[in-house]
Design a protein around this motif. Sequence first.
Motif: not given
Length: 457
Positions: A433-434, A436-437, A441
């Motif tokens: 998750l981290q 790809s954030t 965005g």
Amino acid sequence: MKSLLVKINSKLNAQGGFLKAVSLLAGGTAAAQVITFLALPVLTRLYSPQEFSLLAVFTAILGMGAVIACMRLEVAIPLPEKDEDAASLLILSILCATILSAFSLLLIIIWPHQIAELLGQPQLYRYLWMLPLGIWLSATYSAIQNWATRKKYFSSIAKTKIIQAGMGSSAQIGIGFMGGGTLGLLIGQLMLSGMGIVGLAKRALRDDKANFELVSRKTMLEQLREYDKFPKYSTFESFANTAAIQIPLILIASMAIGPEAGYLLLATKVMSVPLGLIGRAISQVYLSRAAEEYRLGNLGDFTAGVVTNLAKIGIGPLAFIGIVSPTIFPLIFGNGWERAGDLVLWMIPWMILQFIASPISMVMHVRGWQRSMLALTVFGLLLRVSALFIAYRINIESISEWYILSGALFYLICIYIFFKCAGVSLKHTFNVLQSSTLMIGIWAIIGCIIAFIVGYL
């Protein structure tokens, strides 16, 4: 320049050639997806949304038939240690596909009108004869492709993808210009399903003839007993999984007002471009290596690495497509297709979760969890069909949105279960998750800017 090429080749061959295999498959699939996508704006001007609805019902039935035609023995082809055992599975798969296709043809000959009425599409009656051929082509191609995957003939697979897209799209456009109507869409669909069989079969017979000469009735029965879980459990699991996607299309076509299934089909085709570009290629390579990684005790780390790459590469573009679709669909596909653009926006969560889950779904087969996979997919079918009937009772105009939301919920549950099966830790999940954030965005901001500019103009 030479040293740069050497470095690139070395990088591609790292991890047992995983990146090189993905690049070959992704390249071929990308070309095929580009061809198919470029044809869509032409097709939406040659064919009406109602004709796309008929195509949606046809492909739904074809997909459900093709996925069970080989009794899922084709999925087991990459698993045996010996090539001669895998060859027996390939022959078994093609025999099963032939028998089921012949049986479906018999049903259509006996009850053609009844079948068309049951589907809620009486106008499909004249095209039912094409279904058995489409089932056989699609199932046989899948079996031979899995043999090619086992043998790592990735360049040959990539070529067949391009042939399928080129011939299928050309047929649909050509027949459409001649006024062929729905027939053009369906003939093109048959080519998209099965073109490339001959090319892959020729290479298999040329390079692996010795393995096929060892196939006998005895060896086929031995492999059938060895991998009996696939016909027993995976057949129903794969049918339930496909039916969870296809039956709602049939129900929407018969329940909804207007050509809603046609809009949904176009939206799905657009969103399937990034899914097919990377997701399916990684899925094939994942299957070719997952069994080995499991035997080495590295399945969790291997799966986590694949998911991380998927998240970095695919989530941002999917979000971008969804954001810009409501404004650019009328420009690209013509007037009358605005509804499809709105549906794409709703699909963002569903497609992101499916993009992550689908390539690693084969982990259930690698671990021998066929019964659990069956239960999961049956649940998915019931979840989606239930959502449709709730929408039918509450607000028929939002039936597609209910279907899309149920799909997102199902794939969220799938990801959790697949991670548990592969042994992917919670730490790995947070890392995914981290990582790809930032890219998500950036893609989202670009999408919003483009949508604003196009809407303003």
